[in-house]
Write an enzyme that holds these catalytic residues in place. Structure first.
Site, PDB file in Angstrom:
ATOM      1  N   HIS A  72      31.568  -6.606 105.608  1.00 36.77           N
ATOM      2  CA  HIS A  72      32.213  -5.779 104.579  1.00 36.77           C
ATOM      3  C   HIS A  72      33.059  -6.663 103.677  1.00 36.77           C
ATOM      4  CE1 HIS A  72      31.965  -1.398 106.178  1.00 36.77           C
ATOM      5  NE2 HIS A  72      30.853  -2.072 106.414  1.00 36.77           N
ATOM      6  N   TYR A 200      40.909   4.460 104.375  1.00 35.55           N
ATOM      7  CA  TYR A 200      42.158   4.839 105.045  1.00 35.55           C
ATOM      8  C   TYR A 200      42.870   5.807 104.102  1.00 35.55           C
ATOM      9  CZ  TYR A 200      41.646   0.557 107.927  1.00 35.55           C
ATOM     10  OH  TYR A 200      41.202  -0.423 108.781  1.00 35.55           O
ATOM     11  N   PRO A 292      46.543   0.842 115.551  1.00 32.90           N
ATOM     12  CA  PRO A 292      45.218   0.417 115.079  1.00 32.90           C
ATOM     13  C   PRO A 292      45.064   0.363 113.562  1.00 32.90           C
ATOM     14  CG  PRO A 292      45.121   2.622 116.057  1.00 32.90           C
ATOM     15  CD  PRO A 292      46.489   2.111 116.312  1.00 32.90           C
ATOM     16  N   LYS A 296      43.891  -4.847 114.031  1.00 32.51           N
ATOM     17  CA  LYS A 296      44.304  -6.192 114.442  1.00 32.51           C
ATOM     18  C   LYS A 296      44.230  -6.468 115.944  1.00 32.51           C
ATOM     19  CE  LYS A 296      45.256  -8.045 110.572  1.00 32.51           C
ATOM     20  NZ  LYS A 296      43.874  -8.040 110.144  1.00 32.51           N
ATOM     21  N   TYR A 384      44.495  -8.386 105.875  1.00 36.97           N
ATOM     22  CA  TYR A 384      43.409  -7.601 106.483  1.00 36.97           C
ATOM     23  C   TYR A 384      42.279  -8.512 106.975  1.00 36.97           C
ATOM     24  CZ  TYR A 384      40.450  -3.531 107.311  1.00 36.97           C
ATOM     25  OH  TYR A 384      39.684  -2.556 107.911  1.00 36.97           O
TER      26      TYR A 384
END
Ligand code: RFL
Ligand code: PHB
Length: 389
Positions: A72, A200, A292, A296, A384
């Site tokens: 991704h 998200y 979560p 990580k 990220y």
């Protein structure tokens, strides 16, 4: 029985470390309380950083991940109305790999035979002894018979509830903790994802995450108060709530289907210092937990394994005692930065019971700022994809 390193726990940290040590010719044995199928039945992480992908590559166990995993190069934040795309590839030059923890664990498990990594499943009553000495040992019961393994080091890879961290005296260690007033209700279903990237969402009604395991298997989450019971959440109720929270665009593309798994996981931030005491090293969830939201947890387990393997190699191959002494500080420096990112993203994307209209406006203003600022997006992107090890 005698070995060089006893590893407690056959989750991702224990198996990654075991394979890494065996690759270097270091003798080790892994003790796991559960059965193999039970370990594989736990549905957890889905997003792998380069550190985790890199470890699998170094071990030569990356073939299935490369064939079936989904690289991704971006993900999305949603504020109820719009999607804010974080172009992680464009901003950092790196990408993440969507490949389930279950699959990664299966690859590691299946390679144990050919790589001569011994794992004892259903090892009961595992206890650590003499960890402050140079000759620690572990006792456990297998098939009703008590066993003892002497070693030079013990590595605790036994998750948050395992015995390793608890073996460190209270006078030496300290835990830092933040418990959140909600959990994530997760649902796994054999339906195509609603978007080709993760979303998200921070909606008026709460948090939602659209994730995936493959082109045909989806993983979704919503946050719920810890008082909620899973029995009260029919599949239809979960799908209805997801459709609202993820916003109209995503909702139009959600395919509903029966859940293969549905559960509620509490959220916690936790760090234990130090991550080494005497001849005991801690790796992964045994030493720290992140909520979560930043994806990580598993990746931190992998970076701990990287540092622990480096320390063991220094000790066994180069007689370098300092390598072991430096493990905790090296690992913790990265752990705290991931804790910070996971906590920040959790605060940005969830509604807290104590939050009023002001805090809500602050969240929306921050999301609006992120939408308009490349600097803000770059900061999110570099965290990220994972900070360097
Ligand atoms: P694990 O996986 O908990 O494995 C520990 C192992 O130790 C065994 N054990 C014992 N063995 C012998 N004797 C005893 N007394 C023992 N007590 C325990 C256990 O049976 C188990 O097999 O820890 P490890 O290896 O450190 O791995 C950590 C990861 O599992 C965890 O951090 C991640 O799953 C967290 N996480 C995520 N991490 C990511 O990097 N990306 C994600 O997208 C992500 N999503 C998640 C997550 C965790 C979640 N839950 C359920 C907590 C999503 C969720 C919902
Ligand atoms: C998942 O797919 O399980 C997942 C993905 C991203 C997260 C957490 C969990 O941040």
């Amino acid at each position: 029985m005698r070995t060089q390193v006893v590893i407690i726990g056959a989750g991702p940290s224990g198996l990654l470390l075991g394979h890494k040590l065996r690759q270097e010719g270091i003798a080790c044995i892994v003790l796991e309380r559960q059965t193999g199928p039970y370990v594989l039945s736990r549905i957890r992480a889905g997003v792998l950083e380069q550190v985790t992908v890199g470890l699998m590559e170094q071990l030569g166990l990356d073939a299935r991940m490369k064939a079936e995993g989904l690289p991704h190069d971006g993900f999305n934040l949603a504020d109820g109305e719009r999607l804010i795309r974080i172009d992680i590839k464009g901003l950092t030059g790196k990408e993440v790999m969507v490949y389930g923890q279950t699959e990664l664990t299966r690859d590691l498990m299946e390679a144990c035979g050919s790589r001569d990594l011994e794992v004892v499943y259903e090892a009961a009553d595992v206890a650590l002894h003499d960890i402050e000495s140079d000759a620690p040992y572990v006792t456990y019961t297998k098939d009703g018979v008590e066993q003892r393994i002497d070693a030079r080091f013990i590595v605790g890879c036994d998750g948050f509830h395992g015995p390793s961290r608890k073996a460190i005296p209270e006078s030496v260690g300290r835990g830092f903790e933040r418990v959140y007033p909600f959990g994530w209700l997760g649902i796994l279903a054999d339906v195509p994802p609603c978007n080709h990237e993760l979303i998200y969402a921070n909606h008026e009604r709460g948090f939602a995450l659209a994730s995936m395991r493959s082109q045909t298997r989806s993983r979704y989450y919503i946050d719920v108060p810890l008082t909620e019971k899973i029995e009260d959440w029919s599949d239809d109720r979960v799908w209805d709530e997801l459709a609202i929270r993820l916003g109209p665009d995503a909702a139009a593309h959600i395919t509903r289907g029966p859940s293969l798994e549905k559960s509620i996981a509490p959220l916690r931030s936790y760090v234990f210092e130090p991550m080494r005491h005497g001849s005991l090293l801690l790796c992964g969830d045994a030493a720290h937990i992140v909520p979560p939201t930043g994806a990580k947890g598993l990746n931190l387990a992998a970076s701990d394994v990287h540092y622990a393997a480096e320390a063991m190699l220094g000790f066994f191959k180069a007689n370098d005692n300092d390598a072991i002494a430096g493990y905790s500080a090296k690992a913790l420096a990265r752990v705290w930065k991931s804790e910070r990112f996971s906590w920040t993203l959790t605060k940005l994307m969830h509604r807290f019971p104590e939050d009023g209209p002001f805090e809500r406006r602050m969240q929306l203003a921050e999301l609006d700022y992120i939408a308009s600022s490349e600097a803000a997006q770059r900061s999110i992107a570099e965290n990220y994809v994972g900070l360097p090890v």
